[in-house]
Design a protein around this motif. Structure first.
Motif, PDB file in Angstrom:
ATOM      1  N   SER A  90       0.820  -1.216   0.000  1.00  0.00           N
ATOM      2  CA  SER A  90       0.000   0.000   0.000  1.00  0.00           C
ATOM      3  C   SER A  90       0.854   1.266   0.000  1.00  0.00           C
ATOM      4  O   SER A  90       0.355   2.346  -0.302  1.00  0.00           O
ATOM      5  N   GLU A  91       2.137   1.155   0.356  1.00  0.00           N
ATOM      6  CA  GLU A  91       3.046   2.299   0.343  1.00  0.00           C
ATOM      7  C   GLU A  91       4.380   1.870  -0.252  1.00  0.00           C
ATOM      8  O   GLU A  91       4.823   0.728  -0.055  1.00  0.00           O
ATOM      9  N   ILE A  92       5.031   2.798  -0.970  1.00  0.00           N
ATOM     10  CA  ILE A  92       6.346   2.517  -1.570  1.00  0.00           C
ATOM     11  C   ILE A  92       7.282   3.677  -1.267  1.00  0.00           C
ATOM     12  O   ILE A  92       6.914   4.850  -1.433  1.00  0.00           O
ATOM     13  N   TYR A  93       8.493   3.356  -0.805  1.00  0.00           N
ATOM     14  CA  TYR A  93       9.488   4.374  -0.491  1.00  0.00           C
ATOM     15  C   TYR A  93      10.814   3.980  -1.144  1.00  0.00           C
ATOM     16  O   TYR A  93      11.154   2.791  -1.232  1.00  0.00           O
ATOM     17  N   LEU A  94      11.549   4.979  -1.587  1.00  0.00           N
ATOM     18  CA  LEU A  94      12.927   4.770  -2.039  1.00  0.00           C
ATOM     19  C   LEU A  94      13.841   5.419  -1.019  1.00  0.00           C
ATOM     20  O   LEU A  94      13.936   6.648  -0.942  1.00  0.00           O
ATOM     21  N   VAL A  95      14.494   4.610  -0.204  1.00  0.00           N
ATOM     22  CA  VAL A  95      15.318   5.106   0.899  1.00  0.00           C
ATOM     23  C   VAL A  95      16.779   5.073   0.494  1.00  0.00           C
ATOM     24  O   VAL A  95      17.298   4.023   0.080  1.00  0.00           O
ATOM     25  N   LYS A  96      17.431   6.217   0.611  1.00  0.00           N
ATOM     26  CA  LYS A  96      18.838   6.316   0.232  1.00  0.00           C
ATOM     27  C   LYS A  96      19.685   5.366   1.068  1.00  0.00           C
ATOM     28  O   LYS A  96      19.595   5.339   2.291  1.00  0.00           O
ATOM     29  N   GLY A  97      20.491   4.574   0.396  1.00  0.00           N
ATOM     30  CA  GLY A  97      21.355   3.627   1.089  1.00  0.00           C
ATOM     31  C   GLY A  97      20.691   2.314   1.420  1.00  0.00           C
ATOM     32  O   GLY A  97      21.345   1.369   1.868  1.00  0.00           O
ATOM     33  N   VAL A  98      19.359   2.254   1.250  1.00  0.00           N
ATOM     34  CA  VAL A  98      18.618   1.027   1.557  1.00  0.00           C
ATOM     35  C   VAL A  98      17.999   0.438   0.298  1.00  0.00           C
ATOM     36  O   VAL A  98      18.072  -0.759   0.044  1.00  0.00           O
ATOM     37  N   GLY A  99      17.377   1.298  -0.504  1.00  0.00           N
ATOM     38  CA  GLY A  99      16.726   0.842  -1.721  1.00  0.00           C
ATOM     39  C   GLY A  99      15.224   0.871  -1.598  1.00  0.00           C
ATOM     40  O   GLY A  99      14.653   1.760  -0.963  1.00  0.00           O
ATOM     41  N   VAL A 100      14.568  -0.124  -2.184  1.00  0.00           N
ATOM     42  CA  VAL A 100      13.101  -0.171  -2.196  1.00  0.00           C
ATOM     43  C   VAL A 100      12.575  -0.641  -0.838  1.00  0.00           C
ATOM     44  O   VAL A 100      12.975  -1.694  -0.332  1.00  0.00           O
ATOM     45  N   VAL A 101      11.688   0.163  -0.259  1.00  0.00           N
ATOM     46  CA  VAL A 101      11.018  -0.195   0.994  1.00  0.00           C
ATOM     47  C   VAL A 101       9.514  -0.134   0.737  1.00  0.00           C
ATOM     48  O   VAL A 101       9.012   0.868   0.216  1.00  0.00           O
ATOM     49  N   VAL A 102       8.800  -1.193   1.073  1.00  0.00           N
ATOM     50  CA  VAL A 102       7.352  -1.223   0.859  1.00  0.00           C
ATOM     51  C   VAL A 102       6.642  -1.329   2.204  1.00  0.00           C
ATOM     52  O   VAL A 102       7.168  -1.902   3.164  1.00  0.00           O
ATOM     53  N   GLY A 103       5.461  -0.746   2.265  1.00  0.00           N
ATOM     54  CA  GLY A 103       4.657  -0.800   3.482  1.00  0.00           C
ATOM     55  C   GLY A 103       3.308  -1.420   3.203  1.00  0.00           C
ATOM     56  O   GLY A 103       2.784  -1.301   2.088  1.00  0.00           O
ATOM     57  N   GLY A 104       2.751  -2.076   4.194  1.00  0.00           N
ATOM     58  CA  GLY A 104       1.436  -2.662   4.017  1.00  0.00           C
ATOM     59  C   GLY A 104       1.027  -3.513   5.199  1.00  0.00           C
ATOM     60  O   GLY A 104       1.762  -3.638   6.185  1.00  0.00           O
ATOM     61  N   LEU A 105      -0.148  -4.085   5.086  1.00  0.00           N
ATOM     62  CA  LEU A 105      -0.723  -4.922   6.129  1.00  0.00           C
ATOM     63  C   LEU A 105      -0.474  -6.384   5.789  1.00  0.00           C
ATOM     64  O   LEU A 105      -0.821  -6.842   4.694  1.00  0.00           O
ATOM     65  N   ILE A 106       0.139  -7.115   6.717  1.00  0.00           N
ATOM     66  CA  ILE A 106       0.301  -8.556   6.526  1.00  0.00           C
ATOM     67  C   ILE A 106      -1.053  -9.210   6.776  1.00  0.00           C
ATOM     68  O   ILE A 106      -1.615  -9.097   7.858  1.00  0.00           O
ATOM     69  N   GLU A 107      -1.598  -9.852   5.761  1.00  0.00           N
ATOM     70  CA  GLU A 107      -2.951 -10.391   5.841  1.00  0.00           C
ATOM     71  C   GLU A 107      -2.994 -11.845   6.280  1.00  0.00           C
ATOM     72  O   GLU A 107      -4.032 -12.326   6.740  1.00  0.00           O
ATOM     73  N   VAL A 117       3.516  -3.107   8.517  1.00  0.00           N
ATOM     74  CA  VAL A 117       4.977  -3.135   8.555  1.00  0.00           C
ATOM     75  C   VAL A 117       5.557  -2.424   7.340  1.00  0.00           C
ATOM     76  O   VAL A 117       4.873  -2.184   6.343  1.00  0.00           O
ATOM     77  N   THR A 118       6.822  -2.077   7.440  1.00  0.00           N
ATOM     78  CA  THR A 118       7.603  -1.659   6.279  1.00  0.00           C
ATOM     79  C   THR A 118       8.720  -2.682   6.105  1.00  0.00           C
ATOM     80  O   THR A 118       9.348  -3.106   7.077  1.00  0.00           O
ATOM     81  N   ILE A 119       8.957  -3.073   4.853  1.00  0.00           N
ATOM     82  CA  ILE A 119       9.918  -4.127   4.541  1.00  0.00           C
ATOM     83  C   ILE A 119      10.884  -3.633   3.474  1.00  0.00           C
ATOM     84  O   ILE A 119      10.451  -3.110   2.435  1.00  0.00           O
ATOM     85  N   ALA A 120      12.182  -3.765   3.728  1.00  0.00           N
ATOM     86  CA  ALA A 120      13.205  -3.430   2.733  1.00  0.00           C
ATOM     87  C   ALA A 120      13.460  -4.667   1.885  1.00  0.00           C
ATOM     88  O   ALA A 120      13.680  -5.768   2.414  1.00  0.00           O
ATOM     89  N   LEU A 121      13.414  -4.507   0.559  1.00  0.00           N
ATOM     90  CA  LEU A 121      13.597  -5.619  -0.364  1.00  0.00           C
ATOM     91  C   LEU A 121      14.839  -5.399  -1.214  1.00  0.00           C
ATOM     92  O   LEU A 121      15.160  -4.258  -1.578  1.00  0.00           O
ATOM     93  N   ASP A 122      15.525  -6.482  -1.527  1.00  0.00           N
ATOM     94  CA  ASP A 122      16.637  -6.360  -2.465  1.00  0.00           C
ATOM     95  C   ASP A 122      16.222  -6.949  -3.813  1.00  0.00           C
ATOM     96  O   ASP A 122      15.234  -7.670  -3.931  1.00  0.00           O
ATOM     97  N   ARG A 123      16.949  -6.594  -4.856  1.00  0.00           N
ATOM     98  CA  ARG A 123      16.773  -7.111  -6.219  1.00  0.00           C
ATOM     99  C   ARG A 123      15.397  -6.792  -6.798  1.00  0.00           C
ATOM    100  O   ARG A 123      14.896  -7.505  -7.663  1.00  0.00           O
ATOM    101  N   VAL A 124      14.768  -5.721  -6.341  1.00  0.00           N
ATOM    102  CA  VAL A 124      13.493  -5.283  -6.911  1.00  0.00           C
ATOM    103  C   VAL A 124      13.661  -3.858  -7.399  1.00  0.00           C
ATOM    104  O   VAL A 124      13.964  -2.954  -6.624  1.00  0.00           O
ATOM    105  N   ASP A 125      13.505  -3.669  -8.706  1.00  0.00           N
ATOM    106  CA  ASP A 125      13.690  -2.338  -9.277  1.00  0.00           C
ATOM    107  C   ASP A 125      12.375  -1.579  -9.415  1.00  0.00           C
ATOM    108  O   ASP A 125      12.290  -0.396  -9.121  1.00  0.00           O
ATOM    109  N   LYS A 126      11.346  -2.281  -9.850  1.00  0.00           N
ATOM    110  CA  LYS A 126      10.066  -1.630 -10.113  1.00  0.00           C
ATOM    111  C   LYS A 126       8.978  -2.348  -9.332  1.00  0.00           C
ATOM    112  O   LYS A 126       8.904  -3.575  -9.323  1.00  0.00           O
ATOM    113  N   ILE A 127       8.141  -1.568  -8.682  1.00  0.00           N
ATOM    114  CA  ILE A 127       7.047  -2.149  -7.911  1.00  0.00           C
ATOM    115  C   ILE A 127       5.879  -1.159  -7.905  1.00  0.00           C
ATOM    116  O   ILE A 127       6.085   0.055  -7.997  1.00  0.00           O
TER     117      ILE A 127
END
Length: 468
Positions: free
Chosen positions: A323-340, A384-394
């Protein structure tokens, strides 16, 4: 006492970390009551049971029974092995009803100055502060230790990590825009948060408006219990205030809504209202002022007592919608949402998708933050917010799972037309909402040929791209 403590442990597990005990009530529900000495002895046993299972103990109220006193006691898990019981409440209502101001006052304990000071505490973006209008979905954490508000005792009441660590009960307040232009954003906030309850906010000086009815209709259609907060009672003339209250009672009693309005006047009303909320039949009504503070104590007490309504599947395969997408410097793609569903662990190999061509991409969970606190794992029901690796586009609305899931472009659905000015026929296009998914689509078939306001039927909908 050991046997009773084991029983309490099961009740706490069934109640999502909370249980209410009635002392002095017979097995058939009659409030017989106990003499003072026996009541004290019974409360002592209950307190010892709570100590043995690691639960906190709060006396909600003591009332007169037939032959003595009756006590209602709240027990709540106090160990830090698991997240505290969390209840999600979405604030809805017409634009300028005072939703964001109310959320700001509740979470900070600082009264509004009448010019929007408290509203800024609930805003996410600069333009919202300047315009005085919420256009995004804002989440604010309200923590309780017993019936005391944890936020109000902190140097920074909006410090989610400190609130999380210091609370034995959490209420996640989801603030959505009330303007008709932002209805789609409000719907995304409602669907993606899967709330336990809806707080319908009505301004005493302007009354029930078009979007008030719209938001109430959506909550009722989704089966989410509603309570009403009438704000700005400090500036509404008595005649206008009474007219607003009459309008609120009238729409709650409307056919299709069929709620029982229950005006909360004291602490006893608060306890009764909180216990009745999960069934969804009773709609408590609060009168508050964010400037003078009138009624805020009762509303906060009510929020602290609201029981969890949702039961989450902790044993299934992990599933989360972005439900949320962030690009965090030094971390990369971070996504937020509800674990269902299920439990996500640090280091899990997961799949993200579907993309527009139906494919799924693999990634690794690099870090998990729950209320801005790093954790090793997060369970279903947690934002939660989760940092993911190897994901360029989401994209928002994509799912995260431990395996690629089925993606569909055509669905069959039962529909109910809440409001529409004309007849709906095959070919009708619109925006489709599901969980955090928001996508274009059109109706291919209608079982009864066409639909009008109040009609229900079965339709086939084709989406603009595949989704899970």
């Amino acid at each position: 006492v050991d046997r009773l403590a084991g029983q309490l442990k099961r009740r706490l597990a069934e109640g999502g970390g909370e249980a209410v005990y009635l002392i002095g009530v017979s097995n058939d529900g009659r409030p017989l009551g106990l003499p003072d000495e026996e009541l004290l002895r019974a409360l002592g046993v209950l307190r010892e049971m709570a100590r043995r299972v690691g639960a906190s103990f709060y006396i909600l109220r003591v009332s007169d029974g037939i032959r003595g006193k009756v006590a209602e006691v709240l027990l709540r898990i106090a160990t830090r092995e698991e997240p505290p019981p969390t209840v999600t409440v979405v604030a809805m209502g017409n634009v300028d009803a005072g939703k964001s101001t109310l959320v700001g006052v509740l979470t900070t304990g600082r009264l509004d100055d009448g010019n929007g000071l408290a509203r800024s505490y609930a805003s996410r973006y600069k333009h919202e502060v300047l315009a005085g209008r919420t256009s995004a979905v804002s989440l604010r954490l309200l923590g309780f230790s017993g019936d005391k508000v944890v936020n109000h005792g902190l140097v920074d009441p909006l410090d989610e990590a400190e609130v999380y660590r210091s609370s034995d009960k959490l209420v996640l307040l989801v603030d959505v825009g009330g303007h008709e232009r932002y209805l789609r954003t409000a719907l995304r906030g409602l669907f993606s948060s899967q709330p336990d309850y809806v707080m319908l906010v009505v301004a005493a000086n302007s009354g029930v408006q078009k979007m008030t009815k719209e938001h109430l209709g959506i909550a009722v259609a989704l089966g989410v219990p509603v309570f009403v907060v009438v704000t700005r009672i400090d500036i509404a003339p008595e005649e206008v205030f009474r007219r607003t209250v009459d309008e609120v009672v009238k729409i709650l009693k409307m056919p299709g809504v069929s709620k029982i309005p229950y005006v909360v006047k004291d602490v006893s009303d608060v306890v009764l209202a909180a216990k009745a909320m999960p069934a969804g039949r009773v709609a408590p009504v609060f009168y508050v002022s964010s400037v003078t503070g009138h009624g805020l104590d009762l509303l906060l007490k009510f929020l602290s007592l609201l029981p969890r309504r949702r039961r989450w599947d902790l044993n299934g395969e992990p599933l989360m919608y972005v439900s949320e997408i962030y690009l965090v410097k030094g971390v990369g793609v971070v996504v937020g949402g509800l674990i269902e569903r299920g439990v996500l662990h640090l280091g899990d190999r997961i799949w993200v998708g579907p993309y527009s061509d139906g494919r799924w991409a693999q990634a690794t969970v690099k870090s998990i933050h729950l209320n801005r606190t790093p954790v090793e794992k997060a369970r279903a029901g947690s934002f939660v917010t989760i940092a993911l690796d190897r994901v360029d586009k989401i994209e928002k609305g994509m799912a995260i799972s431990t395996r690629p899931l089925k993606a569909v472009r055509e669905i069959t659905a039962e529909v109910l037309v809440l409001r529409h000015p004309t007849i709906i026929r095959p070919g009708f296009s619109g925006v489709f909402h599901y969980k955090a998914v928001r996508t274009g689509g059109f109706i291919k078939e209608i079982d009864r040929g066409e639909l009008m306001v109040g009609d229900s039927g079965v339709v086939k909908i084709e989406l603009s791209r595949p989704w899970h």
